[in-house]
Motif scaffolding. Structure first.
Motif, PDB file in Angstrom:
ATOM      1  N   ASP A 192       0.867  -1.178   0.000  1.00  0.00           N
ATOM      2  CA  ASP A 192       0.000   0.000   0.000  1.00  0.00           C
ATOM      3  C   ASP A 192       0.907   1.234   0.000  1.00  0.00           C
ATOM      4  O   ASP A 192       1.066   1.916   1.026  1.00  0.00           O
ATOM      5  N   GLY A 193       1.517   1.494  -1.154  1.00  0.00           N
ATOM      6  CA  GLY A 193       2.493   2.575  -1.245  1.00  0.00           C
ATOM      7  C   GLY A 193       3.663   2.302  -0.314  1.00  0.00           C
ATOM      8  O   GLY A 193       4.148   1.173  -0.229  1.00  0.00           O
ATOM      9  N   GLU A 194       4.100   3.339   0.405  1.00  0.00           N
ATOM     10  CA  GLU A 194       5.201   3.179   1.362  1.00  0.00           C
ATOM     11  C   GLU A 194       4.677   3.020   2.790  1.00  0.00           C
ATOM     12  O   GLU A 194       5.436   3.160   3.751  1.00  0.00           O
ATOM     13  N   ARG A 195       3.394   2.679   2.916  1.00  0.00           N
ATOM     14  CA  ARG A 195       2.815   2.505   4.251  1.00  0.00           C
ATOM     15  C   ARG A 195       3.264   1.180   4.860  1.00  0.00           C
ATOM     16  O   ARG A 195       3.446   0.190   4.159  1.00  0.00           O
ATOM     17  N   PHE A 196       3.380   1.176   6.182  1.00  0.00           N
ATOM     18  CA  PHE A 196       3.743  -0.040   6.902  1.00  0.00           C
ATOM     19  C   PHE A 196       2.506  -0.817   7.363  1.00  0.00           C
ATOM     20  O   PHE A 196       2.600  -2.011   7.659  1.00  0.00           O
ATOM     21  N   PHE A 197       1.358  -0.138   7.443  1.00  0.00           N
ATOM     22  CA  PHE A 197       0.115  -0.796   7.842  1.00  0.00           C
ATOM     23  C   PHE A 197      -1.002  -0.361   6.900  1.00  0.00           C
ATOM     24  O   PHE A 197      -0.979   0.752   6.355  1.00  0.00           O
ATOM     25  N   THR A 198      -1.977  -1.235   6.708  1.00  0.00           N
ATOM     26  CA  THR A 198      -3.086  -0.945   5.815  1.00  0.00           C
ATOM     27  C   THR A 198      -4.346  -1.613   6.354  1.00  0.00           C
ATOM     28  O   THR A 198      -4.279  -2.434   7.281  1.00  0.00           O
ATOM     29  N   MET A 199      -5.484  -1.276   5.773  1.00  0.00           N
ATOM     30  CA  MET A 199      -6.753  -1.872   6.172  1.00  0.00           C
ATOM     31  C   MET A 199      -7.232  -2.805   5.064  1.00  0.00           C
ATOM     32  O   MET A 199      -7.302  -2.425   3.896  1.00  0.00           O
ATOM     33  N   GLU A 200      -7.546  -4.050   5.443  1.00  0.00           N
ATOM     34  CA  GLU A 200      -8.067  -5.043   4.511  1.00  0.00           C
ATOM     35  C   GLU A 200      -9.385  -5.569   5.074  1.00  0.00           C
ATOM     36  O   GLU A 200      -9.402  -6.235   6.114  1.00  0.00           O
ATOM     37  N   ASN A 201     -10.511  -5.228   4.413  1.00  0.00           N
ATOM     38  CA  ASN A 201     -11.829  -5.675   4.862  1.00  0.00           C
ATOM     39  C   ASN A 201     -12.088  -5.300   6.322  1.00  0.00           C
ATOM     40  O   ASN A 201     -12.620  -6.101   7.111  1.00  0.00           O
ATOM     41  N   GLY A 202     -11.683  -4.068   6.675  1.00  0.00           N
ATOM     42  CA  GLY A 202     -11.913  -3.585   8.029  1.00  0.00           C
ATOM     43  C   GLY A 202     -10.918  -4.087   9.050  1.00  0.00           C
ATOM     44  O   GLY A 202     -11.055  -3.784  10.241  1.00  0.00           O
ATOM     45  N   VAL A 203      -9.918  -4.853   8.628  1.00  0.00           N
ATOM     46  CA  VAL A 203      -8.915  -5.394   9.546  1.00  0.00           C
ATOM     47  C   VAL A 203      -7.582  -4.699   9.296  1.00  0.00           C
ATOM     48  O   VAL A 203      -7.131  -4.588   8.155  1.00  0.00           O
TER      49      VAL A 203
END
Length: 342
Positions: A192-203
């Motif tokens: 998700d770009g240079e992000r270390f955390f992302t949201m997948e289906n609300g998780v």
């Protein structure tokens, strides 16, 4: 423990490191995410090497290298030679770091434009870690002389282990650190770009980029355990130990992008590094019997690495060998992907 490090020298060095990191961050943010070209990597590699030798030249002058006082001149010559030898040893060991970084980036298919930021974070972590370990190591050696023998034996063991492991294809699938991360963290299959955390289906999930950062941190710890004893075999002066380490690490990011495209050409370099580690460990074990001159250590290190690099260019890598056309498990993953119809 005797050291040339005065409050003024330590302060100037700390300011230099902070300014260098600030410039690097500024340049990186201004350029944004992009793939680093060989030309850019080559220019920055030359800049960091030049800065390192400017520093040691200034240190030599500061300590009295041009003085008519024989004692001051001898001290300046000795410390400059210790720095150059330690710098080259650490730089050589950093090449092994680079091949492991390449393995991680290849395994996780890290986009080229994201690799620069990951390496920058890894370098900052390595700088902090090395500083702590060097200070602890210096204190141990000053309090317990026999620690030198422990370091020496460890280096000999590490060198022999590296020799037997050279040419074998590492398998990250069985890596205990990666298995632990997979068991204890929810990891997204996508960047998700240079992000270390992302949201997948609300998780909330960690991205593969975060996993790579964690593994690079673990790699830094492993390689610090090898390289710190190696530099203490060259000199026990904490100022020289830390400065030579830091200058070697500061140019690591540029050196990665310079060597990443030609890693297959130096498939025998690990053998050379193994021989250097055994030599340095032996030097430590003999410290109370015969003190091998610094200039010999420098000559042996340069010659060994030069010979293995030349042999790498003349002797082709065997298929499946680390550094060959299928580096670091790529062949295995390609076969798995073909079976899955991807």
């Amino acid at each position: 423990m005797i050291s040339i490090g005065t409050p003024l020298l330590w302060s100037l060095f700390a300011v230099f490191v902070l300014v260098a990191l600030a410039i690097d961050f500024f340049a990186m943010n201004r350029q944004g995410a992009h793939a680093v070209s060989m030309r850019e990597a080559g220019v920055w590699s030359l800049i960091w090497v030049a800065v390192s030798f400017v520093f040691v030249g200034w240190l030599w002058w500061y300590l009295g290298g041009t003085s008519t006082d024989e004692a001051a001149s001898a001290l300046a010559d000795a410390k400059a030679l210790e720095f150059v030898t330690g710098y080259l040893v650490e730089k050589a060991l950093a090449v092994d770091n680079i091949f492991v970084f390449l393995m991680l980036f290849t395994y996780f298919a890290v986009p080229a434009e994201f690799q620069k930021r990951v390496l920058m974070i890894g370098i900052i972590g390595a700088l902090v870690l090395r500083a702590v370990m060097i200070l602890v190591g210096a204190w141990l050696i000053s309090q317990f002389h026999w620690v030198m023998y422990v370091f020496g034996a460890f280096l000999v063991f590490t060198g022999i282990k590296m020799w037997w492991a050279a040419g074998q294809e590492p398998d990250l699938d069985s890596n205990p650190a990666l298995r632990w991360i997979n068991r204890h963290m929810k990891i997204s299959p996508r960047y998700d770009g240079e992000r270390f955390f992302t949201m997948e289906n609300g998780v909330r999930m960690a991205t593969p980029l975060f996993v790579v950062i964690l593994l690079i941190g673990i790699v830094d710890v492993v390689f610090a355990v090898d390289s710190i004893p190696a530099i203490f075999a060259i000199t026990t002066d904490p100022f020289i130990v830390l400065t030579s380490n830091v200058f070697a690490i500061l140019g690591l990011r540029a050196m990665y992008f310079l060597l990443a495209g030609m890693h297959e050409r130096f498939h025998l370099l690990s053998y050379g590094l193994a021989v250097v580690l055994v030599f340095i460990g032996t030097k430590m074990l003999l410290i109370d019997v015969y003190k091998i001159p610094i200039v010999w250590s420098l000559g042996f290190t340069v010659t060994t690495l030069a010979v293995t690099m030349l042999l790498s260019l003349r002797i082709p890598a065997r298929p499946g060998e680390a550094g060959s056309a299928y580096p670091f498990g790529a062949k295995k993953r390609e076969a798995q992907a073909a079976q899955e119809g991807r």
